[in-house]
Design a protein around this motif. Structure first.
Motif, short mmCIF file in Angstrom:
data_model
loop_
_atom_site.label_atom_id
_atom_site.label_comp_id
_atom_site.label_asym_id
_atom_site.label_seq_id
_atom_site.Cartn_x
_atom_site.Cartn_y
_atom_site.Cartn_z
N THR A 248 0.83 -1.21 0.00
CA THR A 248 0.00 0.00 0.00
C THR A 248 0.86 1.25 0.00
O THR A 248 0.62 2.21 -0.76
N LEU A 249 1.89 1.26 0.86
CA LEU A 249 2.78 2.41 0.94
C LEU A 249 3.46 2.66 -0.41
O LEU A 249 3.49 3.79 -0.91
N ALA A 250 4.01 1.60 -1.01
CA ALA A 250 4.74 1.75 -2.27
C ALA A 250 3.83 2.26 -3.38
O ALA A 250 4.22 3.11 -4.19
N THR A 251 2.61 1.74 -3.44
CA THR A 251 1.68 2.14 -4.51
C THR A 251 1.28 3.60 -4.36
O THR A 251 1.25 4.36 -5.34
N ALA A 252 0.96 4.02 -3.13
CA ALA A 252 0.59 5.42 -2.91
C ALA A 252 1.79 6.34 -3.15
O ALA A 252 1.64 7.44 -3.68
N GLN A 271 3.05 6.78 3.50
CA GLN A 271 2.89 6.36 4.89
C GLN A 271 1.48 6.63 5.41
O GLN A 271 0.94 5.84 6.20
N SER A 272 0.87 7.72 4.95
CA SER A 272 -0.51 7.99 5.35
C SER A 272 -1.44 6.90 4.85
O SER A 272 -2.34 6.45 5.56
N ALA A 273 -1.22 6.45 3.61
CA ALA A 273 -2.05 5.38 3.05
C ALA A 273 -1.84 4.09 3.82
O ALA A 273 -2.79 3.36 4.13
N ALA A 274 -0.58 3.78 4.15
CA ALA A 274 -0.29 2.55 4.90
C ALA A 274 -0.91 2.59 6.28
O ALA A 274 -1.42 1.59 6.79
N ALA A 275 -0.89 3.77 6.92
CA ALA A 275 -1.49 3.91 8.25
C ALA A 275 -2.98 3.62 8.22
O ALA A 275 -3.52 2.93 9.09
#
Length: 319
Positions: A248-252, A271-275
């Motif tokens: 998720t982090l890498a894609t965002a 990082q916001s997306a991963a959170a």
């Protein structure tokens, strides 16, 4: 942006301990089970679509009942922005995910995903079409697929987070050195070997990779390019299910970076997306949530964020 995501798919069954479970306790009671389609291709495609991009998902799946559930679930994922191609191979497609221990350390995973080589997907490479990027977990057994994707000229997002390599930095360095052809974005998991993994990331950039990401779980993440390294802390969030956070982090990150955001701003965006991903209840189909505005020149505005938390979840950083 259009992204093509290749690799294995598996059924993730997440089980969480009851509230108040003490360290050292031998009892593990069933509190709740959430089933979701897992594996990098799904997490990447789901986050791309959540960001407003389009995605091609090409994945292997086993012929077992879990594989049938995956195929049926993806068939119901009525997103017009996703094209799904499944290849049946291997024997099993199930993975049991246990919630992290009370001290916030490792996630216990009993995994038995489809055991067929994902190199089978090398024959599906023409489907990459007009994608701006192709995502692939560069684990053993994926070399023929990686070479076929690189031959198309499509920039690769290469995930080098294979667990045995993480435990052996020298093996990681050797593996990465021979697998950088066509790689634009290299992704690493630095848990347990931060200094060594960061060195490998810098070497990858020196060899021509445009940007490298290294994630450290609760300790945050860093981004490295020809201009240097930027590291930042992860936002504290209640962790419900950490599986798929790196994808998720890498894609965002790529979504924002592709649109002109500076690497440090794109990292914050990722990082916001991963959170949000780790703090939300697992989604049966189509995990992923759009990230509020990435900063940086050329970054595109995106929609409002979504946060779903569980009262049983602990507070921990995600990265």
């Amino acid at each position: 942006m259009r992204i093509a995501a290749y690799g294995e798919l598996s059924l993730h069954v997440s089980v969480a301990p009851p509230n108040g479970l003490q360290d050292g306790a031998r009892e593990f009671r069933l509190r709740g089970v959430d089933m979701e389609v897992g594996g990098s291709p799904h997490y990447v495609a789901a986050q791309a679509v959540a960001e407003g991009d389009s995605a091609l998902l090409v994945g292997t799946v086993g012929p077992d009942p879990a594989g049938a559930w995956i195929r049926a679930g993806l068939a119901r994922w009525q997103s017009p922005a996703v094209s799904v191609h499944l290849v049946e191979t291997g024997t099993r497609s199930a993975r049991l995910v246990l919630e992290p221990s009370a001290d916030g350390n490792d996630v216990d995973i009993t995994a038995d995903p489809a055991d067929g080589s994902i190199d089978t997907l090398a024959y599906r490479v023409p489907a990459v079409g007009d994608a701006e990027y192709a995502h692939l977990s560069c684990f053993p057994g994926s070399d023929r697929l990686r070479e076929a994707l690189a031959a198309t000229g499509t920039p690769l997002i290469a995930d080098f987070g294979f667990l045995p390599w993480r435990r052996d930095p020298q093996a990681l360095a050797r593996a990465v050195r021979s697998r950088l052809t066509g790689v634009a974005v290299a992704v690493f998991n630095g848990l347990g070997a931060e200094e060594e993994t960061t060195r490998v990331a810098r070497q990858a950039v020196a060899a021509g990779v445009r940007v490298a990401l290294v994630t450290f779980g609760a300790a945050g993440a860093l981004v490295c390019d020809a201009r240097g390294i930027h590291r930042q802390s992860a936002p504290p969030v209640p962790v419900v299910n950490p599986v798929g956070a790196g994808d998720t982090l890498a894609t965002a990150f790529v979504h924002a970076w592709h649109r002109g955001a500076a690497p440090d701003d794109a990292l914050e965006y990722g990082q916001s997306a991963a959170a949000r991903h780790v703090s939300g209840r697992p989604a049966t189909i189509g995990a992923g949530a759009r990230t509020p505005g990435a900063t940086g020149a050329g970054a595109s505005p995106v929609g409002a964020s979504r946060t779903v938390t569980s009262p049983a979840a602990r507070t921990r950083s995600a990265g």
